[in-house]
Design an enzyme around this catalytic site. Sequence first.
Site, PDB file in Angstrom:
ATOM      1  N   LYS A 126       0.864  -1.182   0.000  1.00 47.88           N
ATOM      2  CA  LYS A 126       0.000   0.000   0.000  1.00 47.88           C
ATOM      3  C   LYS A 126       0.895   1.226   0.000  1.00 47.88           C
ATOM      4  CE  LYS A 126      -4.409   1.141   0.233  1.00 47.88           C
ATOM      5  NZ  LYS A 126      -5.613   0.441  -0.260  1.00 47.88           N
ATOM      6  N   ASP A 166      -7.004   4.228  -4.638  1.00 45.03           N
ATOM      7  CA  ASP A 166      -7.660   4.128  -3.324  1.00 45.03           C
ATOM      8  C   ASP A 166      -8.268   5.510  -3.113  1.00 45.03           C
ATOM      9  OD1 ASP A 166      -7.892   2.308  -0.803  1.00 45.03           O
ATOM     10  OD2 ASP A 166      -7.296   4.220   0.047  1.00 45.03           O
TER      11      ASP A 166
HETATM   12  P1  NDP Z   1     -12.904   7.794  -3.061  1.00 41.46           P
HETATM   13  O1  NDP Z   1     -11.850   8.800  -2.816  1.00 41.46           O
HETATM   14  O2  NDP Z   1     -13.413   7.578  -4.441  1.00 41.46           O
HETATM   15  O3  NDP Z   1     -14.174   8.101  -2.126  1.00 41.46           O
HETATM   16  C1  NDP Z   1     -14.049   8.180  -0.748  1.00 41.46           C
HETATM   17  C2  NDP Z   1     -15.379   8.613  -0.165  1.00 41.46           C
HETATM   18  O4  NDP Z   1     -15.311   8.526   1.247  1.00 41.46           O
HETATM   19  C3  NDP Z   1     -15.722  10.063  -0.469  1.00 41.46           C
HETATM   20  O5  NDP Z   1     -17.116  10.231  -0.506  1.00 41.46           O
HETATM   21  C4  NDP Z   1     -15.098  10.799   0.717  1.00 41.46           C
HETATM   22  O6  NDP Z   1     -15.688  12.071   1.008  1.00 41.46           O
HETATM   23  C5  NDP Z   1     -15.387   9.823   1.841  1.00 41.46           C
HETATM   24  N1  NDP Z   1     -14.360   9.959   2.870  1.00 41.46           N
HETATM   25  C6  NDP Z   1     -13.027   9.838   2.708  1.00 41.46           C
HETATM   26  N2  NDP Z   1     -12.399  10.068   3.878  1.00 41.46           N
HETATM   27  C7  NDP Z   1     -13.357  10.330   4.773  1.00 41.46           C
HETATM   28  C8  NDP Z   1     -13.342  10.646   6.150  1.00 41.46           C
HETATM   29  N3  NDP Z   1     -12.188  10.710   6.826  1.00 41.46           N
HETATM   30  N4  NDP Z   1     -14.540  10.853   6.763  1.00 41.46           N
HETATM   31  C9  NDP Z   1     -15.712  10.779   6.067  1.00 41.46           C
HETATM   32  N5  NDP Z   1     -15.775  10.492   4.768  1.00 41.46           N
HETATM   33  C10 NDP Z   1     -14.621  10.262   4.132  1.00 41.46           C
HETATM   34  O7  NDP Z   1     -12.323   6.422  -2.450  1.00 41.46           O
HETATM   35  P2  NDP Z   1     -12.791   4.932  -2.727  1.00 41.46           P
HETATM   36  O8  NDP Z   1     -14.249   4.892  -2.967  1.00 41.46           O
HETATM   37  O9  NDP Z   1     -11.857   4.340  -3.702  1.00 41.46           O
HETATM   38  O10 NDP Z   1     -12.453   4.236  -1.323  1.00 41.46           O
HETATM   39  C11 NDP Z   1     -13.383   4.177  -0.239  1.00 41.46           C
HETATM   40  C12 NDP Z   1     -12.961   3.087   0.734  1.00 41.46           C
HETATM   41  O11 NDP Z   1     -12.922   1.821   0.060  1.00 41.46           O
HETATM   42  C13 NDP Z   1     -11.575   3.245   1.367  1.00 41.46           C
HETATM   43  O12 NDP Z   1     -11.600   2.728   2.682  1.00 41.46           O
HETATM   44  C14 NDP Z   1     -10.699   2.365   0.502  1.00 41.46           C
HETATM   45  O13 NDP Z   1      -9.538   1.932   1.182  1.00 41.46           O
HETATM   46  C15 NDP Z   1     -11.661   1.205   0.246  1.00 41.46           C
HETATM   47  N6  NDP Z   1     -11.334   0.368  -0.901  1.00 41.46           N
HETATM   48  C16 NDP Z   1     -11.236   0.922  -2.152  1.00 41.46           C
HETATM   49  C17 NDP Z   1     -10.949   0.117  -3.232  1.00 41.46           C
HETATM   50  C18 NDP Z   1     -10.954   0.645  -4.624  1.00 41.46           C
HETATM   51  O14 NDP Z   1     -10.910  -0.176  -5.554  1.00 41.46           O
HETATM   52  N7  NDP Z   1     -11.037   1.947  -4.854  1.00 41.46           N
HETATM   53  C19 NDP Z   1     -10.660  -1.328  -3.064  1.00 41.46           C
HETATM   54  C20 NDP Z   1     -10.887  -1.817  -1.716  1.00 41.46           C
HETATM   55  C21 NDP Z   1     -11.177  -0.968  -0.688  1.00 41.46           C
HETATM   56  P3  NDP Z   1     -14.907  13.400   0.616  1.00 41.46           P
HETATM   57  O15 NDP Z   1     -15.050  13.517  -0.862  1.00 41.46           O
HETATM   58  O16 NDP Z   1     -15.580  14.481   1.378  1.00 41.46           O
HETATM   59  O17 NDP Z   1     -13.480  13.201   1.044  1.00 41.46           O
END
Ligand code: NDP
Length: 446
Positions: A126, A166
């Site tokens: 990571k 991510d």
């Molecule tokens: P994105 O950046 O596309 O979206 C993240 C979302 O979560 C946004 O809506 C963001 O809001 C919100 N968010 C992020 N940080 C916080 C926080 N501290 N508090 C509240 N809301 C938050 O990321 P992904 O959708 O790719 O990833 C989301 C989760 O899924 C993560 O935990 C990631 O590790 C996990 N994941 C992702 C994978 C992938 O293929 N992308 C694979 C496996 C797991 P805002 O825009 O306001 O920041």
Amino acid sequence: MDPRVQQFMAMIKARNPGENEFHQAVQEVAESLIPFIEENPKYKHAKILERIAEPERTIIFRVPWLDDKGEVQINRGFRIEMNSAIGPYKGGLRLHPTVNLGILKFLAFEQVFKNSLTTLPMGGGKGGSDFDPKGKSDNEVMRFCQSFMSELFRHIGADTDVPAGDIGVGGREIGFLFGQYKRLKNEFTGVLTGKGIEWGGSLIRPEATGYGATYFAQEMLSTRGGSLKGKIISISGSGNVAQFATEKVSELGGKVVTSSDSNGFIYDPKGIDAEKLNFIMELKNVRRGRIKEYAEKYGVEYFEGKRPWIIKCDIAMPCATQNEINEEEAKLLVKNGCNCVSEGSNMPSTPEAVEVFLNAQILYGPGKAANAGGVATSGLEMTQNSMRLPWSREEVDEKLQTIMKNIHKTCVKYGTKDSGFINYVDGANIGGFVKVANAMIAQGVV
Ligand code: NDP
């Protein structure tokens, strides 16, 4: 706490001071594994648990870049190469101001077990940076990505370490990173996944994590004769994972009633249909605005500074970030009739919340199993890159569904208790561990 877990954790905390999320992730795994290792002493003698919790390599570097005003900005870049026993390091890059060594070590550690569960030959890693893409221009994001890759490129490679997206890293960032890697190395290889479809990406990769978490929910529900049809689902986040979980849940007959970002959440009791989801995708992926605008457009309630778990639902799918469901919220979910949690995000439930779910014996699918569809499809992207032959949408989706079913089967195999209750936490931890541990023993003390 089991005194053996306590002793092990004292060592982990002393060696990795201040890395709270890493301690949390290791402890959860240790609680499942220590009793299993006692029954299988070969793992104990080879000190596999101690070795697996120590990264093979940690890279930390300076990332200087020029903002649009010509001012110098400095961020910190990381890559944690956690374990390569069963394949090249594989795992995403996170760009978020909260990024630090402990958060990335927790994510890399989880990734080792998750990647093993997919059945594909991928080790765990990571990386990322404390750079905040929010509010930055496309040119600033590009200059940052180019600077980041100018150091990272010497540590990665299609057969060495293959990063992906991510939080904060989507198609735009992967494009900038890939462009710089190609320029520095003068080679076109599958060194990153999540690439655009015209230049080596896989169909279904953007959808895969959200789709996979939905397929996993379906598998869990089917063990109790249920399905997603007619169910009310609360989803957090509005990024990549949340968007495609919303799409697939609706396609399978469920009604998604919430969407959120770090400022708050919207509650739409009529459900987020395809047209409304298109609005969210445009809002988040193109205009990069706030979820509050959804409430203004569709005349629904917006809860500033709150998380969706106060809404009554049958199924919860956290898809935002770590520790986004606490004990109180878990209790409220269970009290309101929620009987299934499928985690799209990594470690979204605090240890206390996990305990609430397990004590209530609801269907609880931890992230390392439920969200493994993303990295699994990254693995499929690597395969297509090696063959130089793309698969159709249907082929990839079919493989993804098979992989999610197999992950579920592994969890059932290692997590079913005498009472018949399936503890998916134990199932995922032990199921993910065995293959990596056996490979480590076979490869000697390295
Ligand atoms: P994105 O950046 O596309 O979206 C993240 C979302 O979560 C946004 O809506 C963001 O809001 C919100 N968010 C992020 N940080 C916080 C926080 N501290 N508090 C509240 N809301 C938050 O990321 P992904 O959708 O790719 O990833 C989301 C989760 O899924 C993560 O935990 C990631 O590790 C996990 N994941 C992702 C994978 C992938 O293929 N992308 C694979 C496996 C797991 P805002 O825009 O306001 O920041």
